[in-house]
Write a protein that holds these residues in place. Structure first.
Motif, PDB file in Angstrom:
ATOM      1  N   GLY A 443     -41.389   2.912 -26.655  1.00 23.55           N
ATOM      2  CA  GLY A 443     -41.689   3.938 -27.739  1.00 23.55           C
ATOM      3  C   GLY A 443     -42.159   3.014 -28.874  1.00 23.55           C
ATOM      4  O   GLY A 443     -42.021   1.705 -28.951  1.00 23.55           O
ATOM      5  N   LEU A 444     -42.873   3.583 -29.952  1.00 24.99           N
ATOM      6  CA  LEU A 444     -43.572   2.774 -30.990  1.00 24.99           C
ATOM      7  C   LEU A 444     -43.353   3.758 -32.233  1.00 24.99           C
ATOM      8  O   LEU A 444     -43.761   4.839 -32.276  1.00 24.99           O
ATOM      9  N   THR A 445     -43.059   3.343 -33.404  1.00 21.72           N
ATOM     10  CA  THR A 445     -43.029   3.961 -34.521  1.00 21.72           C
ATOM     11  C   THR A 445     -43.799   3.206 -35.643  1.00 21.72           C
ATOM     12  O   THR A 445     -43.759   1.788 -35.874  1.00 21.72           O
ATOM     13  N   ALA A 456     -44.691   7.494 -30.972  1.00 26.23           N
ATOM     14  CA  ALA A 456     -45.158   7.845 -29.598  1.00 26.23           C
ATOM     15  C   ALA A 456     -44.102   7.180 -28.622  1.00 26.23           C
ATOM     16  O   ALA A 456     -43.536   6.225 -28.934  1.00 26.23           O
ATOM     17  N   SER A 457     -44.061   7.967 -27.533  1.00 27.03           N
ATOM     18  CA  SER A 457     -43.182   7.311 -26.665  1.00 27.03           C
ATOM     19  C   SER A 457     -43.611   7.890 -25.356  1.00 27.03           C
ATOM     20  O   SER A 457     -44.253   8.950 -25.119  1.00 27.03           O
ATOM     21  N   TYR A 495     -44.157  12.469 -22.121  1.00 26.15           N
ATOM     22  CA  TYR A 495     -45.089  11.775 -23.052  1.00 26.15           C
ATOM     23  C   TYR A 495     -44.840  12.292 -24.273  1.00 26.15           C
ATOM     24  O   TYR A 495     -44.995  13.742 -24.451  1.00 26.15           O
ATOM     25  N   GLU A 496     -44.826  11.624 -25.352  1.00 27.84           N
ATOM     26  CA  GLU A 496     -44.650  12.286 -26.923  1.00 27.84           C
ATOM     27  C   GLU A 496     -45.627  11.640 -27.936  1.00 27.84           C
ATOM     28  O   GLU A 496     -45.459  10.345 -27.869  1.00 27.84           O
ATOM     29  N   LEU A 497     -46.276  12.332 -28.983  1.00 23.88           N
ATOM     30  CA  LEU A 497     -46.873  11.624 -30.087  1.00 23.88           C
ATOM     31  C   LEU A 497     -46.517  12.601 -31.107  1.00 23.88           C
ATOM     32  O   LEU A 497     -46.549  13.866 -31.334  1.00 23.88           O
TER      33      LEU A 497
END
Length: 755
Positions: A443-445, A456-457, A495-497
Motif C-alpha cells: 500500500g501507499l499513502t 492505494a493498496s 484492490y482499493e483506491l
C-alpha cells in the motif's frame, strides 16, 4: 504480475509524486498489529479503516452490534437471536447463510476468535473500542480474513474509575442492568463489571438472556512497561432465531406461532476469555509486546426437527428435535511482536503460535424415525463423537518506509503453517492435513495537504478447506460425496483506491473518507451437486459421486463514502453510502431440488415430474454472471444530531437498503426498506466529582412500524420441510423462502448513574 500492474496504475491515477519530493526526516512508526490499537488516527494506513470509541458506542444505547455497525459503509449483519450476529464486509459470503464462517476475522483483545458459526459472542457492555479493517487482512490475522477484520478491545484503564449503575427496559420484555466499579493508583488500575441482559423476544420461542462478569487489572511496574490481565466469563442462552417459511406466513404470522421450527434451537453457551498482555519500551525506538491467552466456548443446542416420532407417527411439535449436540472449543496461544520506529523506516516482526481444540458429541434427543416405517433411533443414542485440533505457526512482518516528504509505502507479508487433525471415535477414523499459505499487502499513502490523504493498496485473504470437505466419505460415511484431498485454500484479492479529507462544509468541521474497490474471490469451495442441494444430486444426474471442489468465484466492485461533522449551530450530521455490484464469476453447476429430497429420484425430465410428495427431480442452473444474493446494490445511513437544549442530544437516523435477490438463481427478490430511528440522551451533573452525573436515554427503532424482511433466503422447493409439516408442491417460489420478518416498532429507555 497482473496484480502488480493494476496496483501501479492505481498509484499513477492518484498522482503520487514519489520521486519528485525530497524526503524529510520524521519518525515512521509501525504500531502493534493486534495486541494494541494500531488504527485510530494513523494517516499512513493504506486501507479503509473505521474506528469507534467507547463513547461513540455507548451513545448509541444499542441492544446488539448490528445497531452499532450499521452506519459503517460496506458492513452488513445477520442476526440470529439474542445478541449473536454474523458480520459481513462488502458482500463477501452473502451467498452462504448457514454455519459457514463469514470471511471476516473477529479479533478480541488481540486474538482472532474462532466462532463455530462465525457469529460474534461478546458482552456489548465490555467494549472499549471497535476498529473495522476492510480488504483482505490475512497479512495480519491469518485464516478467514477474506474481506477484512473487526477488532474489538475490551475495557480497561482510567476511564473505568468510579462506580457506574445502569438499568433499562424496552419492547418485548427487554431488560438490561450493568454494575461497574474501578479505581487504582498511578501504577495500578483495576475494574470489575457485571452485566445482565434478557428479553422475551418478539418471535415465538425467541427468549434470550446473557450474564457476564468481566474485568481487567493493569500494573505499571515502571515508566516503560505494563502488564495487563483481562477476563470475561459469560453464560448465555437463546432459542429460536425467528425464521418462518414463505411470504404468506411472514405476512400473516411474523412471530412464527404456528407451524414453524428453526433447524437449530435451544442454544446454551458458556464462554470464558483469559488473556495476559505485556508491553515494554526497550529504548526510544524499540518496543516489545507479548500476549498469552485461553478462550473457551462450551455450547449445547438442538437441531433437526423431527418428521416422525419413535412410533412412526407424524409430528410437528415444537420440542420434537432429533439431535442434542454438545460442542466445546478451546483456543490457546502466544503472540510476540517487536516494533522498531526510525527516521524514515518503521518495522514490525511478529510470531503467532496457536492451538484450537474441539470436541463434538451428538446424541438422539428423543425417539425418532427418519421415515414412517423403519428402525427407531432411541433417545440418548450416541450418533457421533469426534475431536479436532488445529495448530497454527505464523511469522509476519510489516515495513513502513517514507519514500518522500508526504509519501509512505507499506508492505506486509505473513506465512502460515496450519496443521489440522481429526479423529472420529465411533468409527475409529482419523485424518490430517497441512497447509502452507502466504498472504500480503502492498500500500501507499500520500498527503496532498495537511488534511487530505490519498491511499492505494492491494491485499489478500485466505481460508483453508475443512477436513469434512477434504475427507467427506471417510469422516462422514457419506458415499454420495467423495473425498478430495487436493482442495486448495480459498483466496481473495482486494484492490482499493481512496481519499481521506478533513475540510469545512458550510461552517461544519468535517471529515470525509471515500474509496473505490474490487474484491476478487477465487477458488471458493462448493459441493459439485450445488450448494444446499441433495448430496446425491450429482450422482443422480451424472452417475458420479459429488465432491467438494474449488469451483466458485465472485467479483465485487464498489464505492464507499463516509462523512462525519462536528457540532455547528446546534447541529451535527453523519452520512454513509455504499454501492456494491457483486456477481458470480464461476458457478457452473447448481442443482435445484423440486419435490421431496428424502424421497426417490426418478425424473430426469423436470417437465414430466408429477409426484412431489414422494419423489424429487433436479433442475440444473448455471449461475455464472448472476448477482450474489442478499447483496443490496445501495445502502444509505444518515444521522442528524441536535444539541439545541443544554445537556440534551437528539438523533434522527434514516437507514435505507435497496432491493436484492434472495437466491442464487436470481428468481425471488428481497425487497428494500427505509427505516427511521430516534435516539435521545439527557445528562445531568450531580455531586462535585468530575464523573458524577446521571444520564437518561431513550431509543425508538422503526419509528413508523414498517413491515419488512430482515433477511430472506431461498434454494429449493422446501415449503414441505419437516419443520412445517406442509407438503412439497414441486414448485419453487416465494413460499419456499426462509424469512426472518421484522419485529415492528421497538423502544427502550434507561438511566445511568456514575459517581
Amino acid at each position: 504480475m497482473k496484480g502488480y500492474k493494476k496496483l501501479c496504475a492505481a498509484m499513477l491515477l492518484a498522482g503520487l509524486p514519489i520521486a519528485a519530493v525530497q524526503a524529510q526526516e520524521q519518525v515512521i512508526r509501525v504500531y502493534s498489529s493486534t495486541i494494541e490499537d494500531r488504527f485510530g488516527e494513523d494517516r499512513t494506513q493504506p486501507s479503509s479503516t473505521v474506528s469507534l470509541s467507547r463513547e461513540e458506542i455507548e451513545q448509541q444505547h444499542a441492544q446488539n452490534l448490528q445497531q452499532v455497525l450499521q452506519a459503517i459503509p460496506g458492513i452488513t449483519t445477520d442476526q440470529s437471536g439474542g445478541e449473536d450476529i454474523k458480520i459481513k464486509i462488502r458482500g463477501v459470503e452473502n451467498q452462504r447463510y448457514m454455519g459457514e464462517p463469514p470471511g471476516v476475522v473477529i479479533v478480541i483483545d488481540g486474538v482472532p476468535v474462532f466462532e463455530r458459526t462465525g457469529k460474534v459472542n461478546i458482552d456489548l457492555d465490555n467494549i472499549e473500542s471497535i476498529d473495522v479493517v476492510k480488504g483482505g487482512a490475512s497479512y495480519l490475522f491469518g485464516e478467514d480474513a477474506l474481506a477484512g477484520a473487526v477488532i474489538i478491545k475490551t475495557k480497561r484503564g482510567y476511564a473505568q474509575q468510579g462506580v457506574s449503575l445502569e438499568h433499562e427496559r424496552g419492547s418485548f420484555g427487554y431488560e438490561r442492568s450493568v454494575l461497574r466499579a474501578g479505581g487504582g493508583t498511578d501504577n495500578l488500575q483495576a475494574h470489575v463489571q457485571y452485566a445482565d441482559r434478557s428479553s422475551d423476544g418478539f418471535y415465538a420461542l425467541g427468549n434470550s438472556w446473557a450474564e457476564t462478569l468481566s474485568g481487567n487489572i493493569t500494573w505499571y511496574p515502571d515508566e516503560v512497561s505494563d502488564l495487563s490481565f483481562g477476563f470475561e466469563k459469560s453464560d448465555r442462552y437463546r432459542d429460536r432465531s425467528g425464521s418462518v417459511k414463505g411470504a404468506t406466513q411472514a405476512a400473516t404470522d411474523p412471530e412464527g406461532n404456528t407451524a414453524s421450527r428453526d433447524y437449530t434451537r435451544n442454544f446454551d453457551v458458556d464462554l470464558e476469555r483469559l488473556n495476559l498482555a505485556y508491553s515494554r519500551e526497550l529504548n526510544d525506538s524499540l518496543s516489545l509486546h507479548g500476549l498469552v491467552y485461553q478462550y473457551t466456548d462450551d455450547t449445547s443446542f438442538w437441531s433437526g426437527p423431527m418428521s416422525y416420532d419413535g412410533t412412526g407417527a407424524r409430528t410437528i411439535a415444537a420440542d420434537d428435535y432429533k439431535y442434542d449436540t454438545d460442542y466445546s472449543q478451546t483456543q490457546r496461544g502466544l503472540k510476540l511482536e517487536l516494533n522498531h520506529s526510525g527516521d524514515r523506516l518503521g518495522t514490525l516482526l511478529g510470531l503467532d503460535l496457536r492451538r484450537d481444540s474441539t470436541n463434538n458429541a451428538v446424541r438422539a434427543l428423543r425417539d425418532y424415525r427418519t421415515f414412517s416405517r423403519g428402525a427407531t433411533t432411541a433417545a440418548g443414542t450416541l450418533l457421533s463423537e469426534d475431536e479436532g485440533q488445529t495448530d497454527t505457526q505464523a511469522l509476519f512482518v510489516e515495513f513502513k518506509y517514507q519514500l518522500a516528504q508526504d509519501t509512505t509505502l507499506t508492505a506486509n507479508a505473513r506465512h502460515d503453517r496450519i496443521e489440522v487433525e481429526y479423529r472420529d471415535h465411533l468409527s475409529d477414523t482419523d485424518a490430517d492435513k497441512a497447509f502452507n499459505v502466504n498472504s500480503w499487502r502492498l500500500g501507499l499513502t500520500h498527503d496532498l495537504t495537511p488534511g487530505s490523504t490519498l491511499f492505494a493498496s492491494a491485499s489478500t485473504g485466505f481460508r483453508t478447506p475443512t477436513l469434512s470437505q477434504l475427507y467427506r466419505t471417510d469422516l462422514g460415511g457419506d458415499q454420495a460425496v467423495a473425498n478430495n484431498p487436493n482442495l486448495e485454500p480459498e483466496e481473495s484479492l482486494t484492490y482499493e483506491l481512496g481519499l481521506r479529507q478533513a475540510f469545512n462544509l458550510g461552517g461544519w468541521p468535517s471529515a470525509l473518507s471515500a474509496s473505490v474497490f474490487q474484491v476478487e474471490r477465487d477458488d471458493f469451495i462448493l459441493d459439485t451437486s450445488g450448494q444446499y442441494s441433495p448430496n446425491s444430486a450429482s450422482h443422480d444426474v451424472t452417475g458420479e459421486a459429488a465432491i467438494y471442489d474449488n469451483i466458485g468465484g465472485t467479483r465485487t466492485r464498489g464505492f464507499e463514502l463516509q462523512l462525519t461533522t462536528e457540532l455547528h449551530q446546534d447541529f451535527a450530521f453523519d452520512l454513509s453510502y455504499t454501492w456494491l455490484h457483486s456477481v458470480f464469476t464461476r458457478y457452473d453447476d447448481f442443482y435445484q431440488a423440486l419435490g421431496n429430497p428424502y424421497g426417490r429420484f426418478g425424473y430426469v425430465d423436470p417437465a414430466g415430474f408429477n409426484d412431489p410428495v414422494n419423489s424429487y427431480t433436479l433442475v440444473h442452473y448455471d449461475n455464472t454472471g448472476n448477482r450474489v444474493p442478499r447483496v443490496s446494490p445501495h445502502q444509505i445511513n444518515a444521522r442528524l444530531h441536535w444539541f439545541g437544549i443544554d445537556n440534551l442530544k437528539l438523533t434522527t437516523e434514516v437507514d435505507y437498503r435497496s432491493t436484492a435477490w434472495a437466491d442464487e438463481i436470481n428468481q425471488e427478490k428481497w425487497a428494500g426498506r427505509t427505516l427511521v430511528n430516534l435516539m435521545a440522551e439527557y445528562n445531568l451533573r450531580v455531586g462535585s466529582g468530575e464523573q458524577d452525573n446521571i444520564q437518561l436515554f431513550m431509543r425508538i427503532d422503526n419509528l413508523f412500524d414498517k413491515e419488512y424482511w430482515v433477511i430472506a433466503r431461498g434454494v429449493n422447493d422446501s415449503n414441505g420441510s419437516p419443520a412445517t409439516g406442509m407438503e412439497y408442491d414441486g414448485v419453487y417460489n416465494a413460499e419456499d423462502l426462509s424469512i426472518i420478518p421484522s419485529t415492528g416498532r421497538r423502544w427502550q429507555a434507561g438511566v445511568r448513574y456514575r459517581f
